[in-house]
Design a protein around this motif. Structure first.
Motif, mmCIF file in Angstrom:
data_model
loop_
_atom_site.group_PDB
_atom_site.id
_atom_site.type_symbol
_atom_site.label_atom_id
_atom_site.label_comp_id
_atom_site.label_asym_id
_atom_site.label_seq_id
_atom_site.Cartn_x
_atom_site.Cartn_y
_atom_site.Cartn_z
ATOM 1 N N GLY A 25 50.973 37.590 16.095
ATOM 2 C CA GLY A 25 51.948 37.016 17.015
ATOM 3 C C GLY A 25 51.445 35.818 17.791
ATOM 4 O O GLY A 25 52.241 35.073 18.371
ATOM 5 N N THR A 26 50.128 35.591 17.793
ATOM 6 C CA THR A 26 49.562 34.448 18.522
ATOM 7 C C THR A 26 49.397 33.209 17.654
ATOM 8 O O THR A 26 49.013 32.146 18.159
ATOM 9 C CB THR A 26 48.177 34.805 19.094
ATOM 10 O OG1 THR A 26 47.211 34.922 18.014
ATOM 11 C CG2 THR A 26 48.212 36.080 19.901
ATOM 12 N N LEU A 27 49.645 33.316 16.358
ATOM 13 C CA LEU A 27 49.269 32.243 15.435
ATOM 14 C C LEU A 27 49.972 30.924 15.714
ATOM 15 O O LEU A 27 49.405 29.846 15.491
ATOM 16 C CB LEU A 27 49.547 32.673 13.990
ATOM 17 C CG LEU A 27 48.674 33.812 13.460
ATOM 18 C CD1 LEU A 27 49.147 34.245 12.086
ATOM 19 C CD2 LEU A 27 47.209 33.399 13.415
ATOM 20 N N GLU A 28 51.195 30.981 16.179
ATOM 21 C CA GLU A 28 51.972 29.757 16.379
ATOM 22 C C GLU A 28 51.350 28.847 17.424
ATOM 23 O O GLU A 28 51.374 27.625 17.287
ATOM 24 C CB GLU A 28 53.408 30.116 16.781
ATOM 25 C CG GLU A 28 54.337 28.918 16.920
ATOM 26 C CD GLU A 28 54.594 28.208 15.607
ATOM 27 O OE1 GLU A 28 55.007 27.014 15.636
ATOM 28 O OE2 GLU A 28 54.383 28.815 14.530
ATOM 29 N N GLU A 29 50.757 29.430 18.454
ATOM 30 C CA GLU A 29 50.280 28.609 19.574
ATOM 31 C C GLU A 29 48.774 28.648 19.791
ATOM 32 O O GLU A 29 48.253 27.804 20.519
ATOM 33 C CB GLU A 29 50.983 29.054 20.872
ATOM 34 C CG GLU A 29 52.490 28.876 20.839
ATOM 35 C CD GLU A 29 52.921 27.444 20.533
ATOM 36 O OE1 GLU A 29 52.174 26.502 20.896
ATOM 37 O OE2 GLU A 29 53.983 27.263 19.913
ATOM 38 N N ARG A 30 48.070 29.569 19.205
ATOM 39 C CA ARG A 30 46.636 29.667 19.465
ATOM 40 C C ARG A 30 45.895 28.493 18.825
ATOM 41 O O ARG A 30 46.336 27.954 17.802
ATOM 42 C CB ARG A 30 46.058 30.988 18.957
ATOM 43 C CG ARG A 30 45.954 31.101 17.450
ATOM 44 C CD ARG A 30 45.395 32.450 17.009
ATOM 45 N NE ARG A 30 43.986 32.576 17.334
ATOM 46 C CZ ARG A 30 43.459 33.588 18.002
ATOM 47 N NH1 ARG A 30 44.218 34.577 18.430
ATOM 48 N NH2 ARG A 30 42.173 33.625 18.256
ATOM 49 N N PRO A 31 44.766 28.049 19.372
ATOM 50 C CA PRO A 31 43.943 27.038 18.702
ATOM 51 C C PRO A 31 43.541 27.549 17.324
ATOM 52 O O PRO A 31 43.201 28.727 17.160
ATOM 53 C CB PRO A 31 42.724 26.901 19.617
ATOM 54 C CG PRO A 31 43.180 27.391 20.945
ATOM 55 C CD PRO A 31 44.190 28.473 20.658
ATOM 56 N N VAL A 413 39.641 16.650 15.790
ATOM 57 C CA VAL A 413 40.768 17.472 15.352
ATOM 58 C C VAL A 413 40.467 18.950 15.604
ATOM 59 O O VAL A 413 41.305 19.697 16.125
ATOM 60 C CB VAL A 413 41.080 17.224 13.863
ATOM 61 C CG1 VAL A 413 42.075 18.262 13.348
ATOM 62 C CG2 VAL A 413 41.635 15.823 13.650
ATOM 63 N N LEU A 414 39.272 19.400 15.243
ATOM 64 C CA LEU A 414 38.908 20.804 15.450
ATOM 65 C C LEU A 414 38.849 21.146 16.930
ATOM 66 O O LEU A 414 39.288 22.227 17.342
ATOM 67 C CB LEU A 414 37.564 21.096 14.785
ATOM 68 C CG LEU A 414 37.505 20.912 13.266
ATOM 69 C CD1 LEU A 414 36.125 21.280 12.749
ATOM 70 C CD2 LEU A 414 38.578 21.733 12.567
ATOM 71 N N ALA A 415 38.329 20.224 17.741
ATOM 72 C CA ALA A 415 38.240 20.485 19.180
ATOM 73 C C ALA A 415 39.608 20.498 19.833
ATOM 74 O O ALA A 415 39.868 21.296 20.743
ATOM 75 C CB ALA A 415 37.360 19.424 19.840
ATOM 76 N N GLU A 416 40.527 19.643 19.364
ATOM 77 C CA GLU A 416 41.873 19.566 19.950
ATOM 78 C C GLU A 416 42.667 20.833 19.685
ATOM 79 O O GLU A 416 43.443 21.277 20.545
ATOM 80 C CB GLU A 416 42.590 18.327 19.395
ATOM 81 C CG GLU A 416 43.881 17.961 20.096
ATOM 82 C CD GLU A 416 45.089 18.672 19.501
ATOM 83 O OE1 GLU A 416 46.134 18.714 20.174
ATOM 84 O OE2 GLU A 416 44.974 19.205 18.361
ATOM 85 N N GLY A 417 42.518 21.421 18.511
ATOM 86 C CA GLY A 417 43.028 22.759 18.265
ATOM 87 C C GLY A 417 44.362 22.895 17.579
ATOM 88 O O GLY A 417 44.711 24.000 17.163
#
Length: 459
Positions: A25-31, A413-417
């Motif tokens: 359920g967190t996938l949409e917004e999590r880094p 890109v990886l740091a921005e999330g």
């Protein structure tokens, strides 16, 4: 009756179920990229093993309470790193069953349900991909072991054709094996060769074109310069560009010289399931073995590779085991892979194909390609970004003008999330690569990723 064991199992499974749904359920917004290092997670879970144990539910709660910072949002729609698919819902649910059933799926007589599901999954896959229906399909851990399994079979077979019984005489004194590969093969091919006792100096490398495809005229030249037992490795889906070797030209050339032809199709083999992408695989069915990796394009959970060999007798000759206590049928899973004991990793593959159906598999492939095209178009609209490959399949490779800037953009890109993509090197220059591998990726995911990269480049 003491129900404590059953109750502990139920509570533990309930806790795992709740935690799994919460994570998904967190996938949409999590880094997308993890926010903790290995050292952080070693600290979180480490320390001496406690003297006292705890109930299964409490163990799961303890894992969940500490794990989140080190988890990657691979099942979401914006993980474009390496070549890693998401997990199709039916495949995920079936994988839970596999663990609960706990079937040791090496023997058809011992575990007929899971072996039957795997065998049907293999038959469906051969049919969808247009490969020989009589081929053996061995379920292994991933693309690396699929390549190894096929190439071990190939080595055994070509030496047998030269009247050398490898199982009896071993490698010492055997006829020299010619191992022929393309310049842009995947590293798992060289690694499999090393496992098989083939050193770097023994590998014949054939020149490739600008997209990484083996040049047919160069293969002809390489094979004409020598004789003896020969294995030729071709590729369906170069890992950076997504390019496919010209099988219709290359396979006959190799067979004219008596070579065994193996195709590394870790993520590209599945292109044959789509009417629009199938031309990329023309001539592929003429090979002698094929390797693929279902946790890439088919989107099943780790781990699930497939080692496919045209003649099951060649697989049996390489892998059938001994042991008078074992139970054999005409063809057991342990006859076609290096493993004896293993989980029923083919069951999620059956579930994914049954859930999708033939048409759904084709739509999955077409959607991955459409996402790659959309990503390439979006990135190309950003000042300073150049697309490096022909986006014929699922890979998008790009760069900025300077290598340092390209690498810095990848880190940013990886740091921005918002998304995850991984670095590469192409023709001696730094590059970044997006791999479209997940059923969960939407056009909104593409737009969000392009928007984040645009901001990073302009800022």
């Amino acid at each position: 009756m003491d129900h404590s064991v059953d109750d502990d199992r139920i509570r533990g499974l309930d806790a795992a179920h709740r935690a799994a749904l919460e994570f998904l359920g967190t996938l949409e917004e999590r880094p997308v990229w993890p926010r903790a290092t290995l050292a952080d997670m070693l600290d979180a879970f480490g320390g001496p093993l406690p003297a006292e144990g705890m109930d299964a539910e409490d163990v799961i709660d303890e894992i969940v309470s500490r794990a989140d910072p080190g988890l990657v949002a691979i099942p979401g729609g914006r993980f474009f790193g390496f070549v890693i698919g998401g997990t199709h819902p039916a495949a995920l649910a079936a994988d839970w069953l596999v663990s609960a059933w706990d079937q040791n799926s090496g023997s058809a007589l011992l575990t007929p349900t899971t072996v039957a599901l795997e065998r049907i999954a293999g038959r469906w896959m051969l049919d969808v991909l247009g490969l020989p229906e009589s081929a053996s399909v061995g379920f292994v851990t991933g693309g690396q072991m699929a390549n190894f399994t096929c190439l071990a079979t190939a080595r055994n077979a070509v030496l047998a054709r030269a009247d050398w019984d490898l199982s009896e005489k071993g490698l010492r004194g055997s006829p020299p094996l010619r191992f022929v590969v393309g310049a842009d093969r995947h590293g798992s091919i060289d690694r499999a060769a090393r496992f098989l006792g083939i050193g770097r100096s023994e590998i014949t490398v054939v020149e490739s074109d600008g997209q990484g495809r083996m040049r047919p005229e160069e293969l002809s030249r390489a094979l004409a310069d020598g004789a003896g037992p020969t294995v030729v490795c071709l590729q369906a889906g170069e890992v950076h560009t997504g390019a496919f070797d010209d099988f219709a030209s290359l396979v006959p050339i190799a067979h004219e010289h008596g070579a065994w032809v193996h195709i590394d199709g870790a993520f590209g083999l599945w292109a044959a399931a789509s009417e629009s992408l199938r031309p990329l695989t023309a001539g592929m069915s003429g090979a002698d073995s094929w390797a693929t990796d279902a946790h890439k394009t088919l989107n099943v959970p780790y781990d699930c590779g497939m080692a496919i060999v045209r003649d099951p007798a060649d697989s049996i000759a390489a892998f059938r085991t001994g042991g008078d206590y074992l139970i054999y049928t005409s063809l057991d899973p342990w006859d076609v892979t290096p493993e004896l004991s293993r989980r029923a990793r083919g069951v999620p593959a059956w579930a994914a194909m049954r859930s999708l159906g033939r048409d759904g598999i084709a739509r999955l492939l077409d959607g991955l390609h459409e996402n790659a095209v959309a990503m390439a178009e979006g990135l190309a609209s950003i000042d300073g970004i150049r697309i490096l490959n022909d986006v014929d399949y699922t890979q998008v490779m790009f760069r900025l003008e300077q290598d340092d800037a390209t690498r810095a953009l990848g880190d940013a890109v990886l740091a921005e999330g918002t998304a995850a993509l991984t670095g590469a090197e192409w023709r001696g220059r730094a590059a970044l690569r997006c791999s479209m591998s997940s059923w969960a990726t939407t056009r909104d995911d593409i737009d969000r990723t392009v928007g984040a990269i645009r901001t990073l480049v302009s800022g």
